[in-house]
Motif scaffolding. Structure first.
Motif: not given
Length: 229
Positions: A100-101, A142
């Motif tokens: 997710q980062s 993202y």
């Protein structure tokens, strides 16, 4: 491209003195030829995901044989299978399994880093693959900034980026609405026809099953029917 011979598997639950053995696969045999889309259909608990995980090398084989692109991978160690997968098999997961980062670009680039591709070549290949699945302009978003359909397209791009011969998909439309599902199925058919990629797709959805050249039906760990379309 994929040949499964008399594959059986069971799980053991509980402590050593009180183990419960649960059979999951029972003497499963089938083959998938180059360029086919084959759908593996059955209710939850029928053994579909276990079968896919065995073919993908995420579970150790207990009995039977698995041959992928003429290579017998039945006795591969975890490390051997990991190396073999990089150049041969791509994966599409229901729940995406992103970091997710990382941006869409970085998630797609990661398999190239693991394969030791140079930074310049990585950039060209990752951007080209994202464009191929219709995500040009979304490279620096993202996962949380993308819709469900866009996230699944990133998942497809990540599966495609190493130019695999085979893509294994586990309920690829399970998290999508009907309109987005239709878009993804169209993309899979397009990739199959333009790049001659072989697909083995797990599903319980009749609409997903329809895109296959053949459907294999599983019930209680056994292959009970093969439908040729």
């Amino acid at each position: 491209m994929i040949e499964v011979k008399q594959l059986s598997h069971q799980f053991e639950l509980g402590k050593k003195d009180k183990k419960t053995v649960i059979p999951v696969l029972q003497d499963v045999s089938f083959s998938v030829t180059k360029g086919e889309i084959v759908t593996l259909v059955g209710r939850s608990g029928s053994g579909k995901s276990t079968l896919l995980h065995l073919i993908g090398g995420f579970l150790p084989r207990q009995s039977g044989n698995i041959v992928i692109n003429t290579t017998d991978v039945s006795d591969f160690t975890e490390a051997q299978f990991a190396e073999f997968r990089l150049g041969t098999i791509g994966f599409i997961f229901q729940n995406f399994q992103f970091i997710q980062s990382m941006t869409a670009y970085q998630n797609v680039e990661l398999p190239l880093i693991l394969q030791g591709v140079s930074e310049t070549a990585r950039k060209i290949q990752a951007l080209d693959t994202l464009e191929k699945v219709g995500l040009k302009g979304f490279e620096h978003h993202y996962p949380s900034e993308l819709s469900g359909g866009q996230q699944q397209r990133v998942s497809v791009a990540r599966a495609l980026v190493l130019n695999p011969l085979i893509i294994l998909a586990d309920e690829p439309t399970g998290s999508l609405d009907s309109e987005t599902e239709e878009d993804l199925l169209h993309l899979i058919k397009e990739l199959n026809e333009s790049l001659d990629i072989t697909f083995l797709i797990i599903t319980h959805d009749d609409e997903v099953a329809k895109i296959g050249h053949r459907s294999l039906m599983m019930h209680d760990g056994a292959l009970i029917d093969q439908e040729v379309k």
